[in-house]
Enzyme design. Sequence first.
Site, PDB file in Angstrom:
ATOM      1  N   LYS A 157       0.841  -1.192   0.000  1.00  0.00           N
ATOM      2  CA  LYS A 157       0.000   0.000   0.000  1.00  0.00           C
ATOM      3  C   LYS A 157       0.881   1.248   0.000  1.00  0.00           C
ATOM      4  O   LYS A 157       1.820   1.359   0.805  1.00  0.00           O
ATOM      5  CB  LYS A 157      -0.919  -0.001   1.221  1.00  0.00           C
ATOM      6  CG  LYS A 157      -2.024  -1.040   1.174  1.00  0.00           C
ATOM      7  CD  LYS A 157      -3.064  -0.713   0.108  1.00  0.00           C
ATOM      8  CE  LYS A 157      -4.252  -1.655   0.153  1.00  0.00           C
ATOM      9  NZ  LYS A 157      -5.278  -1.292  -0.841  1.00  0.00           N
ATOM     10  N   ASP A 231      -8.508   0.096 -10.572  1.00  0.00           N
ATOM     11  CA  ASP A 231      -9.325  -0.431  -9.479  1.00  0.00           C
ATOM     12  C   ASP A 231     -10.526   0.484  -9.279  1.00  0.00           C
ATOM     13  O   ASP A 231     -11.615   0.230  -9.778  1.00  0.00           O
ATOM     14  CB  ASP A 231      -8.502  -0.572  -8.211  1.00  0.00           C
ATOM     15  CG  ASP A 231      -9.292  -1.178  -7.053  1.00  0.00           C
ATOM     16  OD1 ASP A 231     -10.457  -1.573  -7.263  1.00  0.00           O
ATOM     17  OD2 ASP A 231      -8.762  -1.249  -5.928  1.00  0.00           O
ATOM     18  N   LYS A 253     -13.476  -6.669  -8.388  1.00  0.00           N
ATOM     19  CA  LYS A 253     -13.904  -6.996  -7.030  1.00  0.00           C
ATOM     20  C   LYS A 253     -15.421  -7.149  -7.047  1.00  0.00           C
ATOM     21  O   LYS A 253     -16.127  -6.290  -7.584  1.00  0.00           O
ATOM     22  CB  LYS A 253     -13.498  -5.900  -6.041  1.00  0.00           C
ATOM     23  CG  LYS A 253     -11.996  -5.737  -5.870  1.00  0.00           C
ATOM     24  CD  LYS A 253     -11.683  -4.587  -4.919  1.00  0.00           C
ATOM     25  CE  LYS A 253     -10.180  -4.401  -4.748  1.00  0.00           C
ATOM     26  NZ  LYS A 253      -9.858  -3.201  -3.930  1.00  0.00           N
TER      27      LYS A 253
END
Length: 330
Positions: A157, A231, A253
């Site tokens: 991250k 994303d 996702k």
Amino acid sequence: MAIQLKSARVERWPVAEPFVISRGAKIHVDVVVAEVAADGCIGRGEGTPVDYLGEDAVGCRDRILRAAPHIAAMGAADARAAVQELMPPGAARNALDCALWDLEARQRGLRLWQLAGCDGAPTARVTAFTISLGTPGAMAERAATAEADGYRLLKIKLTGEDDRLRVAGVRRGAPHARLIADANESWGQVDILSEAEALADMGVEMIEQPVPAGADALLDPIYAPIPFVADESCHTAADVARIGPFYDGVNIKLDKAGGLTEALRVADAADAAGLSIMVGCMLGTSLAIAPAFVLAQRARWVDLDGPALLARDREGGFAFRDGRIGPPVG
């Protein structure tokens, strides 16, 4: 044949240690669980609210309660089709959509992968393990522990500040691991090419969502040495054509897509556009991972470590061994 909503509830699951990204930290995750029943069979699904979209678990539960009466007289397949129109993409639709997939599979005596049209049973896949934000030293320690635990693909991250130091720390802590990075939209004000080149030199093989959603054109003139994967900029199949010119892949996702039904459509759209597929997850239990694991068989990168980041998982959850996620034992 009629579908009964047996339960729509919020559950809280503690994480093993604070999970920190550029938008904040979590010490627990609240998920919404849907249970539907018909013909003596029960199907279950789980969703994790997408916080950057303003979702919360109670609101997701309420959306499921409002949708349930509209599908009560339908079969599972028709109900799945209906919820695509009744509900917007997000965690609520994900939980209900996946519960309906589970229900139909049980009614028909099939495994989920068979119902989804896969060629064979899902097999264990290498999964990323997330190194959440911290000082370079703290991230080095977490990376060393993860590598010692057998993880061979680490997702770092980033925050747009001191990212090279963080990556260097992770590389120092886990010298043999493969590395990918998640900028979480934080590179809008940095020299993107320079940062990408520096991270590539340290062995990073992919960068997820470098720029803010909606600012994807910042990537247009950049020919980076490693791929960029969308994303936050790509939720549903309709987004693929828009973001395709700026990215090399998409992170699918189920919570963003609103369930396995739409996630499969995103994967098909990505394949058609020549984009690589990554399958990711939010924090959540193995109940949420089960349908994503089916889709992960098509992915270049798999990031399904959500249950591994919790203090505990559901009984009979996925097995994490030697850096791979595998089907539940038994």
